[in-house]
Design an enzyme around this catalytic site. Sequence first.
Site, PDB file in Angstrom:
ATOM      1  N   HIS A  16       0.862  -1.194   0.000  1.00  0.00           N
ATOM      2  CA  HIS A  16       0.000   0.000   0.000  1.00  0.00           C
ATOM      3  C   HIS A  16       0.887   1.229   0.000  1.00  0.00           C
ATOM      4  O   HIS A  16       1.315   1.714   1.057  1.00  0.00           O
ATOM      5  CB  HIS A  16      -0.930  -0.033   1.220  1.00  0.00           C
ATOM      6  CG  HIS A  16      -1.934   1.082   1.259  1.00  0.00           C
ATOM      7  ND1 HIS A  16      -3.137   0.978   1.929  1.00  0.00           N
ATOM      8  CD2 HIS A  16      -1.932   2.317   0.730  1.00  0.00           C
ATOM      9  CE1 HIS A  16      -3.814   2.106   1.804  1.00  0.00           C
ATOM     10  NE2 HIS A  16      -3.096   2.938   1.076  1.00  0.00           N
ATOM     11  N   HIS A  18       1.288   4.903  -2.402  1.00  0.00           N
ATOM     12  CA  HIS A  18       0.919   5.774  -3.525  1.00  0.00           C
ATOM     13  C   HIS A  18       2.218   6.420  -3.993  1.00  0.00           C
ATOM     14  O   HIS A  18       2.839   7.161  -3.222  1.00  0.00           O
ATOM     15  CB  HIS A  18      -0.083   6.833  -3.079  1.00  0.00           C
ATOM     16  CG  HIS A  18      -1.317   6.246  -2.467  1.00  0.00           C
ATOM     17  ND1 HIS A  18      -2.468   6.012  -3.193  1.00  0.00           N
ATOM     18  CD2 HIS A  18      -1.572   5.811  -1.203  1.00  0.00           C
ATOM     19  CE1 HIS A  18      -3.381   5.478  -2.396  1.00  0.00           C
ATOM     20  NE2 HIS A  18      -2.862   5.337  -1.178  1.00  0.00           N
ATOM     21  N   HIS A 196      -9.570   1.146  -1.182  1.00  0.00           N
ATOM     22  CA  HIS A 196      -9.488   1.760   0.144  1.00  0.00           C
ATOM     23  C   HIS A 196     -10.904   1.727   0.725  1.00  0.00           C
ATOM     24  O   HIS A 196     -11.857   2.161   0.067  1.00  0.00           O
ATOM     25  CB  HIS A 196      -9.063   3.223   0.053  1.00  0.00           C
ATOM     26  CG  HIS A 196      -7.607   3.445  -0.235  1.00  0.00           C
ATOM     27  ND1 HIS A 196      -6.931   2.841  -1.255  1.00  0.00           N
ATOM     28  CD2 HIS A 196      -6.692   4.249   0.391  1.00  0.00           C
ATOM     29  CE1 HIS A 196      -5.658   3.249  -1.247  1.00  0.00           C
ATOM     30  NE2 HIS A 196      -5.489   4.106  -0.267  1.00  0.00           N
ATOM     31  N   GLU A 199     -11.159   3.532   6.060  1.00  0.00           N
ATOM     32  CA  GLU A 199     -10.134   4.457   6.581  1.00  0.00           C
ATOM     33  C   GLU A 199     -10.877   5.534   7.376  1.00  0.00           C
ATOM     34  O   GLU A 199     -10.735   5.650   8.584  1.00  0.00           O
ATOM     35  CB  GLU A 199      -9.310   5.068   5.434  1.00  0.00           C
ATOM     36  CG  GLU A 199      -8.185   5.991   5.903  1.00  0.00           C
ATOM     37  CD  GLU A 199      -7.422   6.646   4.738  1.00  0.00           C
ATOM     38  OE1 GLU A 199      -7.967   6.727   3.617  1.00  0.00           O
ATOM     39  OE2 GLU A 199      -6.272   7.099   4.975  1.00  0.00           O
ATOM     40  N   ASP A 277       1.931   3.947   2.813  1.00  0.00           N
ATOM     41  CA  ASP A 277       0.886   4.804   2.231  1.00  0.00           C
ATOM     42  C   ASP A 277       1.474   5.987   1.447  1.00  0.00           C
ATOM     43  O   ASP A 277       1.610   5.902   0.230  1.00  0.00           O
ATOM     44  CB  ASP A 277      -0.070   5.296   3.329  1.00  0.00           C
ATOM     45  CG  ASP A 277      -1.471   5.592   2.801  1.00  0.00           C
ATOM     46  OD1 ASP A 277      -1.733   5.359   1.608  1.00  0.00           O
ATOM     47  OD2 ASP A 277      -2.323   6.054   3.591  1.00  0.00           O
ATOM     48  N   ASP A 278       1.809   7.070   2.141  1.00  0.00           N
ATOM     49  CA  ASP A 278       2.383   8.270   1.513  1.00  0.00           C
ATOM     50  C   ASP A 278       3.561   8.734   2.370  1.00  0.00           C
ATOM     51  O   ASP A 278       3.474   9.740   3.078  1.00  0.00           O
ATOM     52  CB  ASP A 278       1.321   9.380   1.442  1.00  0.00           C
ATOM     53  CG  ASP A 278       0.087   8.935   0.676  1.00  0.00           C
ATOM     54  OD1 ASP A 278       0.147   8.935  -0.564  1.00  0.00           O
ATOM     55  OD2 ASP A 278      -0.920   8.561   1.311  1.00  0.00           O
TER      56      ASP A 278
HETATM   57  N1  HPA Z   1      -6.470   7.497   1.444  1.00  0.00           N
HETATM   58  C1  HPA Z   1      -7.173   7.834   0.366  1.00  0.00           C
HETATM   59  N2  HPA Z   1      -6.619   8.298  -0.726  1.00  0.00           N
HETATM   60  C2  HPA Z   1      -5.304   8.448  -0.759  1.00  0.00           C
HETATM   61  C3  HPA Z   1      -4.516   8.118   0.322  1.00  0.00           C
HETATM   62  C4  HPA Z   1      -5.143   7.619   1.484  1.00  0.00           C
HETATM   63  O1  HPA Z   1      -4.515   7.283   2.510  1.00  0.00           O
HETATM   64  N3  HPA Z   1      -3.246   8.390  -0.035  1.00  0.00           N
HETATM   65  C5  HPA Z   1      -3.266   8.856  -1.301  1.00  0.00           C
HETATM   66  N4  HPA Z   1      -4.514   8.895  -1.744  1.00  0.00           N
HETATM   67 ZN    ZN Z   2      -3.669   4.826   0.610  1.00  0.00          ZN
END
Ligand code: HPA
Ligand code: ZN
Length: 335
Positions: A16, A18, A196, A199, A277-278
Amino acid sequence: MTKTDFIAALPKAELHLHIEGSLEPELLVELADRNNVTLPYASVDDVRAAYQFGNLQDFLDIYYQGMSVLLTQQDFYDLTMAYMVRSAADNVKHVEIFFDPQGHTSRGVSFDAVITGISAALSDGGKTYGISSRLILSFLRHLSQDDAFATLTRAEPYLDKLVGVGLDSSELGHPPAKFERVFARAGEMGLKLCAHAGEEGPPDYVRQALDILKIDRLDHGNRAMEDTQLVDRLIDMNMTLTVCPLSNLMLAVIPSMTASPVKTMLERGLAVTINSDDPAYFGGYMNANFNAVAAALDLSFEQLATLAGNGFRGSFLPESEIVAHLAAIDGIVRP
Ligand code: HPA
Ligand code: ZN
């Protein structure tokens, strides 16, 4: 061996990530200069100072602004190569990464430049560092299903570069059901299905991802924990959850790292994995995410090895490669 050394030594898979979220402030500023893009920041420190988020949308606004410096195939190559270097440093052996083509084509960047640049760096970096990879095209859920269909059509000539599709961006108000037909079509095309869900969205969004989108893998899934029957179902179907601890903390999905659901998920028998994630926005790559939960939840060495193993078990790698990676983890656990 300390837990930190053990985490560093474990072979890991990232499921996971991006790629646009791995754009570090230094490269952001460099690409802005290279491409004559004006940013509302005077310095790299200024960029970092802006990274404070009260929720997912706060982050997304800054994430889409950051993307605006990515214009050429070379930019996407440099972005992805920088991520491969970070992955190698963290002993990550396999990566399955998302990219958001609609965030680029909407700005006039060609789909070809995006996917060709990313794929070339995955291939070159993979050879240099011994990292296998897969690429997942993620649809932006705040846009329409028609827009997602148009993106899937653009991707058709590049199907050999893609393992699956995903669904990201603003979750609340954009339930999985909105994308039923485009996910069905992607499945017919032989693509794996990820979304996703849970969250910020309620457990019902996770149910929709299972029942309507028929996902192969669940991204985040935190809020599934509010629904015992849903948890039992996820266990029964051996669904992999890609949890992102530092992301959860930074986006206020959890109030503190001690509130991370990772340990409870492990104890319940869910196939939970750790991911970044990011990482450029949330303060750390794979090892930082492992270390954060290991410390806050006092995870055992065995639990850490299970988390690393779940990464490979939940990947879209062929079984023979999964078995080889699991054997390598065993070699670290029982040297
Ligand atoms: N959630 C939803 N969209 C996203 C995320 C995330 O954590 N990171 C990049 N786009
Ligand atoms: Zn994500």
